[in-house]
Write a protein that holds these residues in place. Sequence first.
Motif, PDB file in Angstrom:
ATOM      1  N   VAL A  76       5.112   2.267   0.419  1.00  0.00           N
ATOM      2  CA  VAL A  76       5.303   3.346   0.499  1.00  0.00           C
ATOM      3  C   VAL A  76       4.944   4.401   1.387  1.00  0.00           C
ATOM      4  CG1 VAL A  76       5.925   5.790  -0.841  1.00  0.00           C
ATOM      5  CG2 VAL A  76       5.800   3.216  -1.922  1.00  0.00           C
ATOM      6  N   LEU A  77       6.032   4.487   2.112  1.00  0.00           N
ATOM      7  CA  LEU A  77       5.508   4.929   3.458  1.00  0.00           C
ATOM      8  C   LEU A  77       6.257   6.969   3.326  1.00  0.00           C
ATOM      9  CD1 LEU A  77       5.935   2.722   6.106  1.00  0.00           C
ATOM     10  CD2 LEU A  77       4.352   2.847   4.343  1.00  0.00           C
ATOM     11  N   GLN A  78       5.533   7.549   2.991  1.00  0.00           N
ATOM     12  CA  GLN A  78       5.613   9.100   3.059  1.00  0.00           C
ATOM     13  C   GLN A  78       5.352  10.017   4.810  1.00  0.00           C
ATOM     14  OE1 GLN A  78       4.823  10.425  -1.192  1.00  0.00           O
ATOM     15  NE2 GLN A  78       5.108  12.302  -0.663  1.00  0.00           N
ATOM     16  N   GLY A  79       6.185  10.713   4.404  1.00  0.00           N
ATOM     17  CA  GLY A  79       6.068  11.820   5.330  1.00  0.00           C
ATOM     18  C   GLY A  79       7.243  11.661   6.883  1.00  0.00           C
ATOM     19  N   ASN A  80       6.049  12.435   7.358  1.00  0.00           N
ATOM     20  CA  ASN A  80       6.572  12.613   9.103  1.00  0.00           C
ATOM     21  C   ASN A  80       5.702  11.180   9.642  1.00  0.00           C
ATOM     22  OD1 ASN A  80       8.567  14.410   8.876  1.00  0.00           O
ATOM     23  ND2 ASN A  80       7.699  15.392  10.692  1.00  0.00           N
ATOM     24  N   PHE A  81       6.773  10.053  10.819  1.00  0.00           N
ATOM     25  CA  PHE A  81       5.804   9.086  10.948  1.00  0.00           C
ATOM     26  C   PHE A  81       6.394   9.073  12.515  1.00  0.00           C
ATOM     27  CE2 PHE A  81       4.602   4.325  11.161  1.00  0.00           C
ATOM     28  CZ  PHE A  81       4.388   4.537  10.068  1.00  0.00           C
ATOM     29  N   ASN A  82       5.335   8.839  13.088  1.00  0.00           N
ATOM     30  CA  ASN A  82       5.660   8.344  14.495  1.00  0.00           C
ATOM     31  C   ASN A  82       5.486   7.060  15.181  1.00  0.00           C
ATOM     32  OD1 ASN A  82       5.441   8.868  17.391  1.00  0.00           O
ATOM     33  ND2 ASN A  82       5.210  10.668  17.378  1.00  0.00           N
TER      34      ASN A  82
ATOM     35  N   SER B  19       0.480  -0.924   0.493  1.00  0.00           N
ATOM     36  CA  SER B  19      -0.464   0.244   0.114  1.00  0.00           C
ATOM     37  C   SER B  19       0.636   1.692   0.319  1.00  0.00           C
ATOM     38  CB  SER B  19      -0.807   0.155   1.121  1.00  0.00           C
ATOM     39  OG  SER B  19      -2.018  -1.395   1.292  1.00  0.00           O
ATOM     40  N   VAL B  20      -0.081   2.336  -0.315  1.00  0.00           N
ATOM     41  CA  VAL B  20       0.851   3.712   0.397  1.00  0.00           C
ATOM     42  C   VAL B  20       0.433   3.869   1.135  1.00  0.00           C
ATOM     43  CG1 VAL B  20       1.376   5.736  -1.334  1.00  0.00           C
ATOM     44  CG2 VAL B  20       1.752   3.605  -2.129  1.00  0.00           C
ATOM     45  N   LEU B  21       1.055   4.919   1.853  1.00  0.00           N
ATOM     46  CA  LEU B  21       0.617   6.502   3.319  1.00  0.00           C
ATOM     47  C   LEU B  21       1.102   7.449   2.744  1.00  0.00           C
ATOM     48  CD1 LEU B  21      -0.888   6.094   5.536  1.00  0.00           C
ATOM     49  CD2 LEU B  21       1.657   5.685   6.545  1.00  0.00           C
ATOM     50  N   GLY B  22       0.462   8.217   2.324  1.00  0.00           N
ATOM     51  CA  GLY B  22       0.776   9.327   1.178  1.00  0.00           C
ATOM     52  C   GLY B  22       0.535  11.201   1.696  1.00  0.00           C
ATOM     53  N   ASP B  23       1.123  11.927   1.398  1.00  0.00           N
ATOM     54  CA  ASP B  23       0.484  12.613   2.110  1.00  0.00           C
ATOM     55  C   ASP B  23      -1.177  13.147   0.379  1.00  0.00           C
ATOM     56  OD1 ASP B  23       2.310  15.544  -0.089  1.00  0.00           O
ATOM     57  OD2 ASP B  23       2.314  14.062  -0.647  1.00  0.00           O
TER      58      ASP B  23
ATOM     59  N   ARG C 137       7.394  -4.576  13.198  1.00  0.00           N
ATOM     60  CA  ARG C 137       8.176  -4.610  11.954  1.00  0.00           C
ATOM     61  C   ARG C 137       8.050  -3.956  11.044  1.00  0.00           C
ATOM     62  NH1 ARG C 137      11.297  -9.689  12.978  1.00  0.00           N
ATOM     63  NH2 ARG C 137      11.391 -10.078  10.549  1.00  0.00           N
ATOM     64  N   PHE C 138       9.054  -3.803  10.474  1.00  0.00           N
ATOM     65  CA  PHE C 138       8.963  -2.843   8.794  1.00  0.00           C
ATOM     66  C   PHE C 138      10.207  -3.321   7.773  1.00  0.00           C
ATOM     67  CE2 PHE C 138       8.263   0.239  11.899  1.00  0.00           C
ATOM     68  CZ  PHE C 138       7.417   1.164  11.173  1.00  0.00           C
ATOM     69  N   GLU C 139       9.750  -4.110   6.797  1.00  0.00           N
ATOM     70  CA  GLU C 139       9.761  -5.117   5.776  1.00  0.00           C
ATOM     71  C   GLU C 139       9.736  -4.875   4.126  1.00  0.00           C
ATOM     72  OE1 GLU C 139       9.352  -8.667   6.431  1.00  0.00           O
ATOM     73  OE2 GLU C 139      10.474  -8.987   8.819  1.00  0.00           O
ATOM     74  N   ASN C 140      10.763  -4.446   3.352  1.00  0.00           N
ATOM     75  CA  ASN C 140      10.871  -4.168   2.511  1.00  0.00           C
ATOM     76  C   ASN C 140       9.542  -2.738   2.067  1.00  0.00           C
ATOM     77  OD1 ASN C 140      10.833  -7.224   2.355  1.00  0.00           O
ATOM     78  ND2 ASN C 140      12.133  -6.704   0.771  1.00  0.00           N
ATOM     79  N   ASN C 141       9.888  -1.952   2.662  1.00  0.00           N
ATOM     80  CA  ASN C 141       9.192  -0.613   2.214  1.00  0.00           C
ATOM     81  C   ASN C 141      10.078   0.223   2.027  1.00  0.00           C
ATOM     82  OD1 ASN C 141       6.636  -1.399   3.767  1.00  0.00           O
ATOM     83  ND2 ASN C 141       8.044  -1.595   5.732  1.00  0.00           N
ATOM     84  N   ILE C 142       9.748   1.779   1.281  1.00  0.00           N
ATOM     85  CA  ILE C 142      10.398   2.378   1.130  1.00  0.00           C
ATOM     86  C   ILE C 142       9.893   3.629   2.027  1.00  0.00           C
ATOM     87  CG2 ILE C 142      10.507   4.123  -0.970  1.00  0.00           C
ATOM     88  CD1 ILE C 142      10.673   1.788  -2.649  1.00  0.00           C
TER      89      ILE C 142
END
Length: 362
Positions: free
Chosen positions: A184-190, A158-162, A198-203
């Motif tokens: 795809v994880l885009q932006g600030n992530f708290n 999935s895409v977590l975007g702005d 766990r974070f695997e094979n993301n951008i």
Amino acid sequence: MKSLTLLIAFALSINIANSTVINVSNSPNAPINPPHTVATLQAGIDAASDGDTLYLHGTNISYGDATVSNKDLVIIGAGFGNNLQNGTNAKSIIGTISFQNYNGIKNITLVGILMLEPKCGNDNNNTVNILTIERCGVRPDGSTSNFLRCNTLFFKQSVLGDQPNESTYFNPVVKANAYFSNSVLQGNFNGAYLSSSRFENNIFKKSGNYNIYYYGRIDGINGTSIFTNNIFFEQYGIFVSNCTFNNNIFETLGSLENSNTGAGNLFNTPAQMVAVGGKYSTMARADFSTAVDYKLTPESAGKNAGTDGKDIGIYGGTNPIPPELRINGVPALPRITQLTLKNMSVAPGGTLEIELKAEKVN
């Protein structure tokens, strides 16, 4: 003989193992036939029972906001990206989907949808048990106090975007376990509320906002997360501590700090993806379009460099984006491409002969 060409997932209004598939379409020309085919997402949710599936037809018309109250459901859309298979451009779009008044063990699965926020308006004791978000595009609108609130989260492909022209700050609220993969994880992530993750094979990418160029960091995690086979694009900031990093690409970071440990990482190493553009480019702001190609080039240091011997990034790991596709959210379901009625007239008690042709998307 009559031939119809359909570009819908193989999800018909039939009972399967005591669960019902409800078609939802807000197209002006949709054949509405309640309770099996309804015009609004909320009507479909209200008509559904635990274990039912809603198929949200791609119409490029937003279905608006919706609320699920204490139901165990699967909601499947047609995809969130552009240039989908067969030349269509039919996305399934919703606003904010909220989950309320949950008790017991009930789960929600969302697939192939472009949405604002999936969130829960209740406290941690009355929320979705397992929330699965697969092949979705998620664009939070800034109100993230209950964002992704659940006991266990699976966020994959999935895409977590702005939102366009805005910065982003994501604050997931997960009680037990969170698993982000091939996204795809885009932006600030708290991650302050992620008790285990766990974070695997993301951008990980900075926000596409032209003016707020510094939005791009992960923080708020102390010793609870494992990062494996990810790409930290450009100057994405790492502000977690006591975490484990294995076989990641850091394009601008020179070493691990803040008591973070790990092995097999590539520092100050360009990922060399096919076509992503810089954070100020049009392409960097087009995460919901298949114009963005996150595949690694043959020369990339991340080729076959993951912990499993596969590519670092979203095309490797256990939930890889299919190699023939760009990230677009098309569900992994057979799609009917042709339906032919063999006999147009059927006597009472007779047999209607139908010939179906379908293709497996990915």
